[in-house]
Design a protein around this motif. Structure first.
Motif, short mmCIF file in Angstrom:
data_model
loop_
_atom_site.label_atom_id
_atom_site.label_comp_id
_atom_site.label_asym_id
_atom_site.label_seq_id
_atom_site.Cartn_x
_atom_site.Cartn_y
_atom_site.Cartn_z
N TYR A 177 0.84 -1.21 0.00
CA TYR A 177 0.00 0.00 0.00
C TYR A 177 0.88 1.26 0.00
O TYR A 177 0.63 2.21 -0.74
CB TYR A 177 -0.92 -0.02 1.23
N GLU A 178 1.91 1.25 0.83
CA GLU A 178 2.80 2.41 0.92
C GLU A 178 3.50 2.67 -0.43
O GLU A 178 3.66 3.83 -0.84
CB GLU A 178 3.83 2.20 2.02
N GLU A 179 3.89 1.59 -1.11
CA GLU A 179 4.54 1.75 -2.42
C GLU A 179 3.55 2.30 -3.45
O GLU A 179 3.92 3.14 -4.29
CB GLU A 179 5.08 0.39 -2.89
N VAL A 189 0.94 4.20 -2.83
CA VAL A 189 0.72 5.62 -2.51
C VAL A 189 1.87 6.45 -3.04
O VAL A 189 1.67 7.51 -3.65
CB VAL A 189 0.56 5.81 -0.99
N ALA A 190 3.10 5.99 -2.81
CA ALA A 190 4.28 6.74 -3.24
C ALA A 190 4.36 6.84 -4.76
O ALA A 190 4.76 7.88 -5.31
CB ALA A 190 5.55 6.09 -2.68
N ALA A 191 3.96 5.76 -5.47
CA ALA A 191 4.06 5.74 -6.93
C ALA A 191 2.85 6.38 -7.61
O ALA A 191 2.87 6.63 -8.82
CB ALA A 191 4.22 4.30 -7.41
N GLY A 192 1.80 6.62 -6.86
CA GLY A 192 0.60 7.21 -7.44
C GLY A 192 -0.33 6.21 -8.08
O GLY A 192 -1.35 6.59 -8.67
#
Length: 333
Positions: free
Chosen positions: A20-22, A24-27
């Motif tokens: 999930y964090e990845e 969010v970071a990648a859009g």
């Protein structure tokens, strides 16, 4: 209400959160990403969990999966658990009040007077809750003797006590635990001993065999039934408890600190185990009995005997016993 299992929570923590964090970071996350698509994608289960929890949704406008605000998902998952937790606490209180009434009735009955200061717990299912309840009320001192070291097997009276021991030590209760020397070879016991010692608990080992016992605040002692792990007895009689405490403390004084790792301590422990093995041999105990009294497996005990054969240049047990006898070695060392 979404009902998720402990395994799903573990998956959520280990894989879904980082994914999930990845995202969010990648859009966003493409549908053909190798982590979720193709043959046996490594993060497919974590991805499916995020979708099921509505933490991801597919945006046709950008043709990819995008993250959602986790607040709503948290409310759906956590809030019902909090409500259920409060309900269980209230239910527990109701049961406690009910059993308190039963206790009053029992203590005022003739049956209670007939049985005196001894309580039998007659099933494995009842023993663990009884011990946990008793130990949770410990305020000053907890004495535990565990002749065998398999803390990770889930057997024995003291396995249950370990669950509450951290809390006891945190509130200043003195904890003394006694094992046999063989416990030093058990990885789970070594790990447990390191954690408990760091918290202030004391652990020692002894070469001799002894029986299981738990003593809480020197007011209640719990012992197992004879040859039956499904029965235990709680003893409230002060004189008997004091006697059992004296027996424990005499063994405790002869024990060696679990953390002792200097060469001298290692040599002394090895010598004591060797002497105990010779004692079992001289007294003529069978291998299973001898192994149990040393707290080791029959295979390990057979290894001890093999070492003695090499040491005394003997080919058979009879020859070994004869040679030891010729040298004047007795069962007492």
């Amino acid at each position: 209400m979404a009902d998720y299992s402990a395994d799903q929570r573990a998956l959520f923590e280990a894989e879904a959160i980082p994914l999930y964090e990845e995202i969010v970071a990648a859009g966003g996350l493409k549908t053909d990403d190798e982590r979720i698509a193709g043959h046996e994608p490594p993060l497919k289960a974590a991805f499916d969990l995020l979708v099921d929890m509505s933490l991801l949704h597919f945006d046709e406008g950008v043709d990819q999966w995008v993250a959602e605000d986790p607040t709503a998902a948290q409310a759906r998952v956590v809030s019902p658990l909090s409500v259920e937790g409060a309900r269980l606490i209230e239910e527990s209180s109701q049961w406690t009040r009910g059993f308190a009434a039963l206790g009053v009735a029992w203590r005022s009955s003739a049956a209670s007077e007939e049985r005196g200061p001894f309580t039998y717990i007659r099933s494995k299912k009842a023993i663990s809750p009884y011990i946990l309840s008793l130990v949770s009320e410990c305020h000053e001192e907890l004495l535990t003797a565990q002749p065998q070291a398999n803390r990770d097997t889930g057997r024995g009276l003291t396995v249950t006590v370990a669950q509450a021991e951290r809390e006891l030590l945190a509130r200043g209760v003195r904890s003394l635990t006694l094992y046999q020397h063989s416990a030093r070879r058990n990885p789970a016991t070594r790990e447990y001993a390191a954690a408990v010692t760091e918290l202030g608990g004391e652990i020692r080992t002894l070469d001799e065999f002894f029986n299981r016992i738990i003593v809480v605040d020197r007011r209640v002692a719990i012992i197992p039934g004879p040859d039956d792990l499904s029965v235990a007895m709680a003893i409230h009689e002060p004189t008997v408890v004091a006697y059992l405490v004296d027996v424990f403390m005499r063994s405790w004084e002869r024990g060696r600190p679990f953390g002792a790792r200097d060469d001298k301590a290692v040599r002394q422990i090895a010598a004591e185990q060797r002497a105990m093995t010779m004692r079992m041999l001289i007294e003529g105990h069978s291998d299973p009995v001898s192994a149990k009294r040393l707290g080791v497996s029959p295979r390990t005990y057979a290894g001890y005997i093999a070492d003695l054969k090499d040491e005394f240049d003997a080919e058979t047990r009879f020859q070994l016993g004869y040679t030891i006898g010729q040298q004047g070695i007795t069962a007492d060392g």
